[in-house]
Design a protein around this motif. Structure first.
Motif, PDB file in Angstrom:
ATOM      1  N   UNK A   1       0.857  -1.207   0.000  1.00 43.95           N
ATOM      2  CA  UNK A   1       0.000   0.000   0.000  1.00 43.95           C
ATOM      3  C   UNK A   1       0.879   1.237   0.000  1.00 43.95           C
ATOM      4  N   UNK A   2       0.620   2.135  -0.919  1.00 40.65           N
ATOM      5  CA  UNK A   2       1.417   3.349  -1.023  1.00 40.65           C
ATOM      6  C   UNK A   2       2.805   3.036  -1.528  1.00 40.65           C
ATOM      7  N   UNK A   3       3.760   3.846  -1.105  1.00 41.52           N
ATOM      8  CA  UNK A   3       5.150   3.672  -1.525  1.00 41.52           C
ATOM      9  C   UNK A   3       5.958   3.058  -0.394  1.00 41.52           C
ATOM     10  N   UNK A   4       6.929   2.243  -0.761  1.00 43.24           N
ATOM     11  CA  UNK A   4       7.786   1.564   0.221  1.00 43.24           C
ATOM     12  C   UNK A   4       9.243   1.871  -0.114  1.00 43.24           C
ATOM     13  N   UNK A   5       9.963   2.304   0.877  1.00 45.45           N
ATOM     14  CA  UNK A   5      11.368   2.639   0.697  1.00 45.45           C
ATOM     15  C   UNK A   5      12.207   1.360   0.732  1.00 45.45           C
ATOM     16  N   UNK A   6      13.056   1.149  -0.318  1.00 50.29           N
ATOM     17  CA  UNK A   6      13.852  -0.087  -0.358  1.00 50.29           C
ATOM     18  C   UNK A   6      15.334   0.174  -0.090  1.00 50.29           C
ATOM     19  N   UNK A   7      15.778   1.416  -0.207  1.00 52.09           N
ATOM     20  CA  UNK A   7      17.143   1.794   0.175  1.00 52.09           C
ATOM     21  C   UNK A   7      17.152   3.288   0.463  1.00 52.09           C
ATOM     22  N   UNK A   8      18.306   3.858   0.654  1.00 52.60           N
ATOM     23  CA  UNK A   8      18.403   5.259   1.056  1.00 52.60           C
ATOM     24  C   UNK A   8      17.928   6.239  -0.022  1.00 52.60           C
ATOM     25  N   UNK A   9      17.878   5.783  -1.278  1.00 52.33           N
ATOM     26  CA  UNK A   9      17.554   6.733  -2.351  1.00 52.33           C
ATOM     27  C   UNK A   9      16.373   6.321  -3.221  1.00 52.33           C
TER      28      UNK A   9
ATOM     29  N   UNK B   1       6.345  11.732  -1.540  1.00 49.87           N
ATOM     30  CA  UNK B   1       6.286  12.505  -0.299  1.00 49.87           C
ATOM     31  C   UNK B   1       6.354  11.611   0.936  1.00 49.87           C
ATOM     32  N   UNK B   2       5.667  10.485   0.923  1.00 42.26           N
ATOM     33  CA  UNK B   2       5.674   9.589   2.068  1.00 42.26           C
ATOM     34  C   UNK B   2       6.002   8.172   1.611  1.00 42.26           C
ATOM     35  N   UNK B   3       6.919   7.541   2.319  1.00 39.91           N
ATOM     36  CA  UNK B   3       7.286   6.153   2.007  1.00 39.91           C
ATOM     37  C   UNK B   3       7.328   5.332   3.285  1.00 39.91           C
ATOM     38  N   UNK B   4       6.670   4.155   3.245  1.00 39.61           N
ATOM     39  CA  UNK B   4       6.729   3.262   4.389  1.00 39.61           C
ATOM     40  C   UNK B   4       8.015   2.443   4.357  1.00 39.61           C
ATOM     41  N   UNK B   5       8.230   1.687   5.418  1.00 40.80           N
ATOM     42  CA  UNK B   5       9.418   0.840   5.496  1.00 40.80           C
ATOM     43  C   UNK B   5       9.132  -0.548   4.918  1.00 40.80           C
ATOM     44  N   UNK B   6      10.144  -1.156   4.379  1.00 39.21           N
ATOM     45  CA  UNK B   6      10.017  -2.470   3.762  1.00 39.21           C
ATOM     46  C   UNK B   6       9.919  -3.548   4.845  1.00 39.21           C
ATOM     47  N   UNK B   7       8.859  -4.356   4.795  1.00 40.44           N
ATOM     48  CA  UNK B   7       8.661  -5.448   5.766  1.00 40.44           C
ATOM     49  C   UNK B   7       8.399  -6.740   4.986  1.00 40.44           C
TER      50      UNK B   7
END
Length: 310
Positions: free
Chosen positions: A118-126, A145-151
């Motif tokens: 759901x939404x955007x997920x951050x996979x590394x620093x960039x 603008x907003x990114x969740x953490x990868x789980x």
């Protein structure tokens, strides 16, 4: 219990600096970051994924940079998701973060496994990923603008797996095809030579049978060799008999001396000379010795008895 244990699933990204410490014998699942493969969603005039796989190299022909690629495909509803990837790049990325191929249970594309985020997920620093129109999109973090953490802990993997070829980068497919073509040609040449040999062998057998029948030979080579040995022995004996007889008839005898008797007894030729003197005996012995004839002599009652071994 071992089969029911849920394996750890790791997200493999070439930019990530995270290092994994995996013990010997431990098995993990790998999900590949979108930066490790190329993907397209297309419609094709075929029904099954196995039929579509034959078309993949041509479908990526104008898209991929130079490299040695492998291909994969799966179908979802009426559309196909097609993938191109370089085995060596993926294997190098695994090695960089401490993952050995021997520890990998399965490999999957993020495209097929992360449709539910759901939404955007951050996979590394960039970089971050998000889903749009069934496609997993990789974008810079600054675009979102907003990114969740990868789980990855709650991720349930699909049946769509990636088959990695550990040595695919050593020999290109085109080279393998060329090698295969050469082997096929060699195989055809060997097979052709084999057929020619069979034909020649058959011709030789026919000639042999014809020769045996014409000359009334025995049916087996063993019998013929035995017969040949027998006739060779007879020939040698007959040859010696003619030679020895010639020697005897050519001897120079004196006045009353004469060859009174010549007898063939099995392996010996016996001769008697009546009125033979010691001088004649010596001359006969010298002649036969010069011809290397095996013989014995005896003078009895003025008669020379000579026995020669054939």
């Amino acid at each position: 219990m071992r089969f029911n244990t849920k394996l750890l699933t790791l997200f493999l990204d070439p930019i990530s600096t995270q290092y994994y410490s995996i013990s010997d014998g431990e098995r993990v699942n790998i999900v590949l970051s979108p930066s490790l493969y190329w993907v397209k969603k297309i419609s094709l005039p075929v029904k099954y994924a196995r039929d579509a796989k034959k078309l993949l190299p041509s479908l990526f022909e104008d898209t991929l940079p130079e490299g040695n690629y492998s291909y994969s495909v799966y179908k979802k509803e009426d559309e196909f998701f097609i993938f191109a990837y370089e085995d060596k790049i993926i294997l190098d990325a695994m090695s960089k973060v401490g993952i050995s191929l021997s520890n990998v249970s399965s490999v999957h594309f993020a495209q097929s496994e992360m449709q539910g985020i759901e939404g955007a997920v951050k996979i590394n620093e960039s970089q971050s990923i998000y889903v749009k129109d069934d496609m997993l999109i990789l974008v810079p973090c600054c675009w979102i603008e907003e990114s969740g953490n990868l789980d990855m802990s709650e991720l349930t993997l699909s049946k769509h797996k990636v088959v990695l070829q550990q040595y695919a980068h050593i020999v290109e497919n085109s080279s393998l095809y060329k090698i295969g073509a050469v082997l096929v040609v060699l195989l055809l040449l060997v097979f052709g030579e084999y057929l020619i040999t069979l034909q020649k062998t058959s011709e030789v057998r026919e000639l042999k049978d014809e020769l045996f029948t014409k000359n009334k030979l025995k049916p087996t080579m063993l019998q013929n060799k035995s017969m040949l040995k027998k006739y060779k022995t007879i020939h040698e004996k007959q040859t010696k008999l003619r030679e020895y007889t010639s020697y005897l008839l050519s001897l120079r005898l004196q006045g009353s001396e004469k060859l009174s008797k010549l007898t063939l007894k099995d392996k010996t030729l016996d001769a008697e000379f009546s009125g033979a003197s010691e001088v004649t005996l010596s001359r006969i012995q010298n002649t036969l010795k010069s011809k290397k004839v095996k013989f014995t002599t005896e003078i009895k009652n003025n008669t020379l008895h000579l026995e020669m071994l054939l």
